[in-house]
Design a protein around this motif. Structure first.
Motif: not given
Length: 75
Positions: A6-7, A9-10, A13-14
């Motif tokens: 999850a980190q 993927r974040q 995105w950033f």
């Protein structure tokens, strides 16, 4: 999905949003525009740098810039 994925993927995105924002500002303020290939390379570079600085980094440097998606699936 694990917390680590999850980190990641974040951060992906950033990195994409950050580079898109910088490209847009470059176009507006200096009338220069990067091509798609250059944008993707910058996204990969920022992604790898940010992941390395975020904490324990479990992936070898050798796979990062070549094909980060394959590396993240492999490890």
């Amino acid at each position: 999905m694990t917390y680590q994925k999850a980190q990641i993927r974040q951060v992906v995105w950033f990195a994409a949003v950050w580079n898109n924002w910088k490209n847009r500002n470059s176009l507006v303020f200096t009338a220069t525009k990067k091509g798609l290939d250059a944008m993707l390379e910058l996204i990969k570079i920022h992604l790898w740098q940010w992941l390395k600085n975020k904490g324990p980094f479990l992936y070898p440097n050798s796979c990062g810039l070549n094909d980060p998606r394959a590396c993240l699936v492999e490890y």
